[in-house]
Design an enzyme around this catalytic site. Sequence first.
Site, PDB file in Angstrom:
ATOM      1  N   ALA A 119       0.863  -0.998  -0.228  1.00  0.00           N
ATOM      2  CA  ALA A 119       0.202  -0.050  -0.259  1.00  0.00           C
ATOM      3  C   ALA A 119       0.424   1.154   0.232  1.00  0.00           C
ATOM      4  O   ALA A 119       0.277   2.703  -0.196  1.00  0.00           O
ATOM      5  CB  ALA A 119      -0.588  -0.518   1.215  1.00  0.00           C
ATOM      6  N   CYS A 123       2.601 -11.830   4.658  1.00  0.00           N
ATOM      7  CA  CYS A 123       2.704 -10.725   3.301  1.00  0.00           C
ATOM      8  C   CYS A 123       4.135 -10.033   3.064  1.00  0.00           C
ATOM      9  O   CYS A 123       5.126 -10.453   4.274  1.00  0.00           O
ATOM     10  CB  CYS A 123       1.878 -10.287   2.572  1.00  0.00           C
ATOM     11  N   SER A 145       5.158  -6.338   3.632  1.00  0.00           N
ATOM     12  CA  SER A 145       4.765  -4.826   3.967  1.00  0.00           C
ATOM     13  C   SER A 145       6.580  -3.686   4.632  1.00  0.00           C
ATOM     14  O   SER A 145       7.240  -4.639   5.515  1.00  0.00           O
ATOM     15  CB  SER A 145       4.177  -4.702   5.536  1.00  0.00           C
ATOM     16  N   ASP A 148      -3.316  -2.378   4.619  1.00  0.00           N
ATOM     17  CA  ASP A 148      -4.049  -1.559   3.526  1.00  0.00           C
ATOM     18  C   ASP A 148      -5.004  -0.446   3.529  1.00  0.00           C
ATOM     19  O   ASP A 148      -4.533   0.351   2.935  1.00  0.00           O
ATOM     20  CB  ASP A 148      -4.427  -2.717   2.021  1.00  0.00           C
ATOM     21  N   ASN A 206      -5.300  -5.804   5.671  1.00  0.00           N
ATOM     22  CA  ASN A 206      -5.341  -6.060   5.335  1.00  0.00           C
ATOM     23  C   ASN A 206      -5.010  -7.546   4.525  1.00  0.00           C
ATOM     24  O   ASN A 206      -5.891  -8.573   4.077  1.00  0.00           O
ATOM     25  CB  ASN A 206      -3.708  -6.530   6.233  1.00  0.00           C
TER      26      ASN A 206
HETATM   27  C1  RUB Z   1       0.760  -6.089   0.250  1.00  0.00           C
HETATM   28  C2  RUB Z   1      -0.472  -6.387   1.651  1.00  0.00           C
HETATM   29  C3  RUB Z   1       1.080  -5.318   2.843  1.00  0.00           C
HETATM   30  C4  RUB Z   1       0.478  -3.712   3.150  1.00  0.00           C
HETATM   31  C5  RUB Z   1       1.109  -3.026   3.756  1.00  0.00           C
HETATM   32  O1  RUB Z   1      -0.718  -6.323  -0.489  1.00  0.00           O
HETATM   33  O2  RUB Z   1      -1.323  -6.449   2.023  1.00  0.00           O
HETATM   34  O3  RUB Z   1       1.001  -5.999   4.029  1.00  0.00           O
HETATM   35  O4  RUB Z   1       0.100  -3.701   1.604  1.00  0.00           O
HETATM   36  O5  RUB Z   1       2.134  -2.876   3.140  1.00  0.00           O
HETATM   37  P1  RUB Z   1      -0.562  -6.343  -2.263  1.00  0.00           P
HETATM   38  P2  RUB Z   1       3.022  -1.349   3.125  1.00  0.00           P
HETATM   39  O6  RUB Z   1       0.991  -7.154  -2.637  1.00  0.00           O
HETATM   40  O7  RUB Z   1      -1.309  -7.553  -3.045  1.00  0.00           O
HETATM   41  O8  RUB Z   1       0.330  -5.460  -2.331  1.00  0.00           O
HETATM   42  O9  RUB Z   1       3.711  -1.538   4.877  1.00  0.00           O
HETATM   43  O10 RUB Z   1       4.565  -1.554   2.994  1.00  0.00           O
HETATM   44  O11 RUB Z   1       2.354  -0.532   2.763  1.00  0.00           O
END
Ligand code: RUB
Length: 345
Positions: A39, A150, A152, A219, A229
């Site tokens: 995100a 995932c 992040s 997200d 998320n």
């Molecule tokens: C990514 C996801 C991450 C959040 C936070 O999903 O769920 O946990 O976006 O990430 P996708 P950040 O791979 O489908 O985009 O902390 O980098 O914003």
Amino acid sequence: MCANKREYRYRKPRREHISLPKDASRIAEDIRTMRIRGAGRIASSAVEALRIVARNSPAEDAERFVSQMSDAARFLLQTRPTAVSLPNGIRYVMHRVNQAKPKATSAAELKLVAIEAADDFVELTRTAVERIGEIGAKRIREGDVVLTHCNSGAVISVMTTAWREGKRFEVYATETRPRFQGHITARALAHVGIPVTLILDDAVRYFMQDVDTVLVGADAITANGALVNKVGTSMVALAAHEVDVKVFVAAESYKFSPETMIGELVEIEERDPSEIISRKKLNQLGRVVVRNPSFDVTPPEFIDLIITERGIIPPLGAMLILQEVFGVLTPEELREYQTYRIDEN
Ligand code: RUB
């Protein structure tokens, strides 16, 4: 959080076609196809695209400039529906442009406003992740076992900051089907020397008894403190809850959804079933429906803390962040905000 069943069904996202400078349209395509993902990166890249549009705009008057920027904003918003940071980033730029418009005497003047706002937002995303790293690192203890799901950027920032401060801990990273973002996490942690074990998503409950803390990204955070998320996060939180393991969320303030303050729901993106099973294999199964929601909702009861760049809050403090960042939206601001949302019907 989406109550409407129809929205859970996969449908090809509607795409408006507008002409953008090549670099901006490449960014939009990279977000749509997940070459750019997460995100935070989605938001800063979309704002970067908006900056490219502003720089390259041939508009000679303010009216035309704003109309070109609004078209680009709407186009960029179609790329991924769930990450609230995307509309928040776009709004950050467009709000300043719209505010400056009545007094602007030329397109050039507004161009500068747009570029400066985009610069500020991109810088904000960088410093927010850094600050979350510093604040969140305090919640990692020597010898901890931390589980993440995932990939992040905010979570990686917390872990790498704690590690560089000299704390020694280990991480379980879920592989995160179907796109395997857990591999990115594992690689990033291993790169700085953090011991990391890659596990099946299905093995989370099996390992949970060894875990001290769950740490995930976001997200979107809703007004009632629920977390949207990567799909599976709510099962991870449920397994943690069962054995009293703390669940921490790392989320920049631009992940909080102002629209949820007035009752709107966060749309859950449903992606193409071919991410899960090839068309050929699916045909061999016969009449089978495949569903591929990309995100899920973890209720606030399963979350202990949200780590933001403004400080640590309990989930029910989400409203404080929303009011601090967005204030109480006036009807005009809300209209402006929704101008950039795509009508799904
Ligand atoms: C990514 C996801 C991450 C959040 C936070 O999903 O769920 O946990 O976006 O990430 P996708 P950040 O791979 O489908 O985009 O902390 O980098 O914003």
